[in-house]
Design a protein around this motif. Structure first.
Motif, PDB file in Angstrom:
ATOM      1  N   UNK A  49       0.827  -1.206   0.000  1.00  0.00           N
ATOM      2  CA  UNK A  49       0.000   0.000   0.000  1.00  0.00           C
ATOM      3  C   UNK A  49       0.864   1.260   0.000  1.00  0.00           C
ATOM      4  N   UNK A  50       1.753   1.378   0.975  1.00  0.00           N
ATOM      5  CA  UNK A  50       2.658   2.515   1.026  1.00  0.00           C
ATOM      6  C   UNK A  50       3.828   2.326   0.079  1.00  0.00           C
ATOM      7  N   UNK A  51       4.710   3.320   0.006  1.00  0.00           N
ATOM      8  CA  UNK A  51       5.869   3.243  -0.874  1.00  0.00           C
ATOM      9  C   UNK A  51       6.871   2.195  -0.412  1.00  0.00           C
ATOM     10  N   UNK A  52       7.759   1.795  -1.335  1.00  0.00           N
ATOM     11  CA  UNK A  52       8.795   0.819  -0.992  1.00  0.00           C
ATOM     12  C   UNK A  52       9.734   1.366   0.073  1.00  0.00           C
ATOM     13  N   UNK A  53       9.854   2.693   0.127  1.00  0.00           N
ATOM     14  CA  UNK A  53      10.724   3.313   1.131  1.00  0.00           C
ATOM     15  C   UNK A  53      10.068   4.587   1.629  1.00  0.00           C
ATOM     16  N   UNK A  54       9.881   4.673   2.942  1.00  0.00           N
ATOM     17  CA  UNK A  54       9.324   5.867   3.574  1.00  0.00           C
ATOM     18  C   UNK A  54      10.259   6.247   4.725  1.00  0.00           C
ATOM     19  N   UNK A  55      11.220   7.077   4.402  1.00  0.00           N
ATOM     20  CA  UNK A  55      12.305   7.392   5.327  1.00  0.00           C
ATOM     21  C   UNK A  55      11.813   8.254   6.487  1.00  0.00           C
ATOM     22  N   UNK A  56      12.390   8.010   7.655  1.00  0.00           N
ATOM     23  CA  UNK A  56      12.078   8.800   8.849  1.00  0.00           C
ATOM     24  C   UNK A  56      13.268   9.714   9.136  1.00  0.00           C
ATOM     25  N   UNK A  57      13.096  11.021   8.911  1.00  0.00           N
ATOM     26  CA  UNK A  57      14.209  11.958   9.058  1.00  0.00           C
ATOM     27  C   UNK A  57      14.298  12.575  10.448  1.00  0.00           C
ATOM     28  N   UNK A  58      13.191  12.693  11.132  1.00  0.00           N
ATOM     29  CA  UNK A  58      13.207  13.295  12.461  1.00  0.00           C
ATOM     30  C   UNK A  58      12.568  12.370  13.480  1.00  0.00           C
ATOM     31  N   UNK A  59      12.093  12.950  14.577  1.00  0.00           N
ATOM     32  CA  UNK A  59      11.468  12.131  15.613  1.00  0.00           C
ATOM     33  C   UNK A  59       9.991  11.884  15.325  1.00  0.00           C
ATOM     34  N   UNK A  60       9.433  12.557  14.283  1.00  0.00           N
ATOM     35  CA  UNK A  60       8.004  12.453  13.992  1.00  0.00           C
ATOM     36  C   UNK A  60       7.837  12.200  12.493  1.00  0.00           C
ATOM     37  N   UNK A  61       7.019  11.195  12.147  1.00  0.00           N
ATOM     38  CA  UNK A  61       6.815  10.865  10.743  1.00  0.00           C
ATOM     39  C   UNK A  61       5.353  10.533  10.497  1.00  0.00           C
ATOM     40  N   UNK A  62       4.804  11.069   9.397  1.00  0.00           N
ATOM     41  CA  UNK A  62       3.474  10.707   8.927  1.00  0.00           C
ATOM     42  C   UNK A  62       3.649   9.878   7.661  1.00  0.00           C
ATOM     43  N   UNK A  63       3.004   8.728   7.602  1.00  0.00           N
ATOM     44  CA  UNK A  63       3.214   7.834   6.463  1.00  0.00           C
ATOM     45  C   UNK A  63       1.953   7.031   6.181  1.00  0.00           C
ATOM     46  N   UNK A  64       1.949   6.396   5.018  1.00  0.00           N
ATOM     47  CA  UNK A  64       0.931   5.407   4.695  1.00  0.00           C
ATOM     48  C   UNK A  64       1.337   4.069   5.290  1.00  0.00           C
TER      49      UNK A  64
END
Length: 400
Positions: free
Chosen positions: A329-344
């Motif tokens: 469903x989400x992308x093959x890569x959803x990188x987390x750059x900080x302490x907070x991430x919004x993603x599928x």
């Protein structure tokens, strides 16, 4: 002369050690750039020992492939990588990779202690603890148990807030927000309600044994706790027991109601993985969440990251069956750059139930604890031979 020779040897060893440490530092930094966390490594000649957490790549094998390719890009002379892949700071599998003449040979198993022992005193870079993920999860509910309409429809927006504060810990809060329903006005599911608010903890995990406990509010409108203990007979067969205690819970008309306690439930479980055709067979029997006695059998086929299966349940003199699936469903890569991430979410999963009326539905038979909104047969799926198969396929360019 002998003293001079010893002195020269010590200098050479120091230079080589410094070079190896420098290469490790460069490799750690490049892995961090790719989105890996809790990275630790030690070089030993043409071999390297690594432990890492992968919050960025979809599934349980893509991250291992990305890490191996990066390590060999940084050190072309590298011949062997022994790597623990962690989840919430707990090592799930160990990946052993050999590369000779551009050919890859990768094996994956559960013996994680060898890497743990080597890296015991090595500090990690880019800690994963305390970071918050918000997964935007859609939920679709279709039931055909009414005479005055074709389907009872519920569409919900269900963001999941999750974090890990220490090794083996996970905290999840997930509200269920109705977007559209055609439910009766007295149905409590027409209102915003709490789906999950739970804390879970891996209490131990090694080559054979696993243990976990969880407390909080769960799906099925219950609060309570449960535990599970598993034993790996071999690389394909797992056995275990699941036990819990809960109360019914209801949020209605801006008020929270705690009902009578549900009797203790306990299930014996087993799972067998057939590697040639990637079949997973799961079976369980005992007492389900709401007190009914019975069993369930699932047969799932894995097509890479896709998982499609059928199931059957016999409980309390009633039966049910259907199918389930999990698709990317989400992308093959959803990188987390900080302490907070919004993603599928990494995968979208659904289960279709053949029976949605009479005793099976009204008495809530065949129900189980669910505390992880994004857990299915593709996400958080740590079957070693499954991971091994698809790592080899990706590295040798036979899988996209």
């Amino acid at each position: 002369m002998n003293r001079n020779l010893v002195f020269v040897c010590l200098i050479l060893v120091s230079i080589l050690s410094a070079k190896a440490q420098g290469e490790c530092d460069m490799s750690e930094a490049s892995l961090n750039e790719l989105g890996f966390e809790n990275v630790r490594m030690v070089a030993d000649g043409n071999s390297i020992y690594v432990a890492l957490e992968d919050p960025s790549h979809r599934g349980t094998f893509r991250g291992a492939v990305a890490a191996l390719k990066e390590l060999y890009r940084q050190s072309p002379e590298l011949r062997h990588v022994c790597m623990n892949i962690e989840e919430y700071g707990v090592a799930r599998v160990c990946v052993n990779a050999l590369r000779i003449d551009e050919e890859w040979n990768v094996t994956v198993g559960y013996d994680v202690d060898s890497v743990k022992n080597v890296l015991r005193d090595v500090k990690s870079s880019k800690s994963t603890y305390g970071k918050i993920d918000v997964s935007l999860i859609p939920i679709v509910s279709l039931n055909n148990h009414l005479y005055d309409r074709l389907f009872e429809v519920g569409l919900f927006f269900s963001p999941s807030f999750s974090t890990s504060l220490w090794k083996g810990n996970r905290i999840i809060v997930q509200p269920l927000i109705p977007v559209y329903t055609n439910y009766d006005k007295y149905n409590s599911h027409k209102n915003v309600r709490l789906g999950v608010a739970a804390i879970s903890q891996d209490v131990f995990e090694d080559e054979h044994w696993t243990g976990k406990v969880a407390l909080g509010s769960f799906y099925q409108d219950v609060v309570g706790g449960y535990g599970e203990i598993g034993y790996r007979m071999n690389s394909r067969l797992d056995l275990g027991v699941h036990f819990g205690y809960s109360y019914t819970s209801l949020f209605y008309d801006s008020k929270w109601y705690l009902g009578k306690p549900v009797l203790c439930n306990a299930m014996l479980k087993g799972s067998y993985y057939e590697p040639r055709y990637s079949f997973q067979i799961q079976f369980q029997c005992g007492r389900f969440m709401f007190g009914d006695w019975g069993g369930r059998l699932d047969v799932t086929r894995h097509y890479g990251e896709y998982a499609i299966g059928v199931y059957g349940i016999l409980t309390g003199g009633e039966h049910n069956g259907g199918f389930h699936f999990a698709i990317p469903f989400g992308g093959k890569r959803q990188k987390r750059n900080g302490f907070f991430r919004v993603r599928l979410p990494e995968y979208y999963d659904m289960q279709y139930s053949m029976v949605s009326y009479w005793r099976y539905t009204w008495e809530r038979m065949g129900r189980e604890f669910e505390e992880i909104p994004d857990k299915n047969r593709s996400a958080h799926y740590w079957q070693a031979e499954y991971i091994e198969k698809y790592i080899n396929k990706m590295l040798n360019n036979t899988y996209e």
